[in-house]
Motif scaffolding. Structure first.
Motif, PDB file in Angstrom:
ATOM      1  N   ASP A  33       0.815  -1.219   0.000  1.00 30.17           N
ATOM      2  CA  ASP A  33       0.000   0.000   0.000  1.00 30.17           C
ATOM      3  C   ASP A  33       0.852   1.276   0.000  1.00 30.17           C
ATOM      4  OD1 ASP A  33       0.933  -0.283   2.578  1.00 30.17           O
ATOM      5  OD2 ASP A  33      -0.976   0.191   3.534  1.00 30.17           O
ATOM      6  N   ILE A  34       2.059   1.197  -0.555  1.00 29.45           N
ATOM      7  CA  ILE A  34       2.933   2.365  -0.636  1.00 29.45           C
ATOM      8  C   ILE A  34       2.273   3.438  -1.501  1.00 29.45           C
ATOM      9  CG2 ILE A  34       4.227   1.560  -2.666  1.00 29.45           C
ATOM     10  CD1 ILE A  34       6.771   2.667  -1.286  1.00 29.45           C
ATOM     11  N   SER A  35       2.461   4.695  -1.107  1.00 31.81           N
ATOM     12  CA  SER A  35       1.911   5.791  -1.916  1.00 31.81           C
ATOM     13  C   SER A  35       2.857   6.099  -3.070  1.00 31.81           C
ATOM     14  CB  SER A  35       1.731   7.044  -1.055  1.00 31.81           C
ATOM     15  OG  SER A  35       2.998   7.624  -0.761  1.00 31.81           O
ATOM     16  N   ARG A  36       2.351   6.824  -4.031  1.00 29.23           N
ATOM     17  CA  ARG A  36       3.187   7.228  -5.163  1.00 29.23           C
ATOM     18  C   ARG A  36       4.372   8.064  -4.690  1.00 29.23           C
ATOM     19  NH1 ARG A  36      -0.772   8.800 -10.147  1.00 29.23           N
ATOM     20  NH2 ARG A  36      -1.728   6.758 -10.336  1.00 29.23           N
ATOM     21  N   LEU A  80       0.437   2.533  -7.899  1.00 30.76           N
ATOM     22  CA  LEU A  80       1.263   3.020  -9.002  1.00 30.76           C
ATOM     23  C   LEU A  80       0.553   2.937 -10.351  1.00 30.76           C
ATOM     24  CD1 LEU A  80       4.741   1.546  -8.034  1.00 30.76           C
ATOM     25  CD2 LEU A  80       3.615   3.636  -7.240  1.00 30.76           C
ATOM     26  N   SER A  81      -0.605   2.290 -10.407  1.00 26.74           N
ATOM     27  CA  SER A  81      -1.355   2.221 -11.664  1.00 26.74           C
ATOM     28  C   SER A  81      -1.704   3.627 -12.127  1.00 26.74           C
ATOM     29  CB  SER A  81      -2.625   1.383 -11.481  1.00 26.74           C
ATOM     30  OG  SER A  81      -2.267   0.040 -11.239  1.00 26.74           O
ATOM     31  N   ASP A  82      -1.509   3.896 -13.400  1.00 25.43           N
ATOM     32  CA  ASP A  82      -1.736   5.198 -14.035  1.00 25.43           C
ATOM     33  C   ASP A  82      -0.753   6.272 -13.577  1.00 25.43           C
ATOM     34  OD1 ASP A  82      -3.866   4.316 -15.665  1.00 25.43           O
ATOM     35  OD2 ASP A  82      -5.191   4.424 -13.935  1.00 25.43           O
ATOM     36  N   LEU A  83       0.384   5.856 -13.017  1.00 24.67           N
ATOM     37  CA  LEU A  83       1.426   6.801 -12.618  1.00 24.67           C
ATOM     38  C   LEU A  83       2.295   7.133 -13.829  1.00 24.67           C
ATOM     39  CD1 LEU A  83       3.192   8.275 -10.444  1.00 24.67           C
ATOM     40  CD2 LEU A  83       4.473   6.138 -10.251  1.00 24.67           C
ATOM     41  N   PRO A  84       2.451   8.410 -14.161  1.00 23.06           N
ATOM     42  CA  PRO A  84       3.373   8.788 -15.236  1.00 23.06           C
ATOM     43  C   PRO A  84       4.811   8.714 -14.699  1.00 23.06           C
ATOM     44  CG  PRO A  84       2.299  10.737 -14.357  1.00 23.06           C
ATOM     45  CD  PRO A  84       1.717   9.546 -13.643  1.00 23.06           C
TER      46      PRO A  84
END
Length: 98
Positions: A33-36, A80-84
């Motif tokens: 559950d790490i944040s971006r 991280l899904s949809d992370l540029p």
């Protein structure tokens, strides 16, 4: 000039400078559950721990990646899904070739 390779898995990441292929890798643990923000911090810290002047960074990550460097699906690290990733990492570190 330093080239750095980073291997990201579901529970950790490892970075190593290509010029020191037989030396120790920098390892960090990751939680599901790490944040971006936390992920980008850990990634940058690992890269700069192996070299002071990285010029190129190659990141292997268990995700589908669009040509622009955006992760589209990252099942092991869902935040991280949809992370540029390419754009965000460049901004954070100033490294042009990611």
């Amino acid at each position: 000039m330093s080239i750095v390779g980073v291997d990201v898995g579901g529970s950790g990441l490892r970075a190593r400078a290509a010029s020191d292929a037989h030396g120790p890798a920098r390892s960090s643990s990751l939680v599901r559950d790490i944040s971006r923000h936390q992920f980008l911090d850990a990634l940058a810290a690992a890269v700069f721990a192996v070299t002071d002047e990285p010029t190129d960074v190659t990141i292997a990550i268990p995700a589908f990646v669009r040509p622009d460097g955006t992760l589209t699906d990252c099942p092991s690290l869902p935040a991280l899904s949809d992370l540029p990733l390419q754009t965000q990492f460049r901004r954070r570190t100033g490294i042009a070739r990611v």
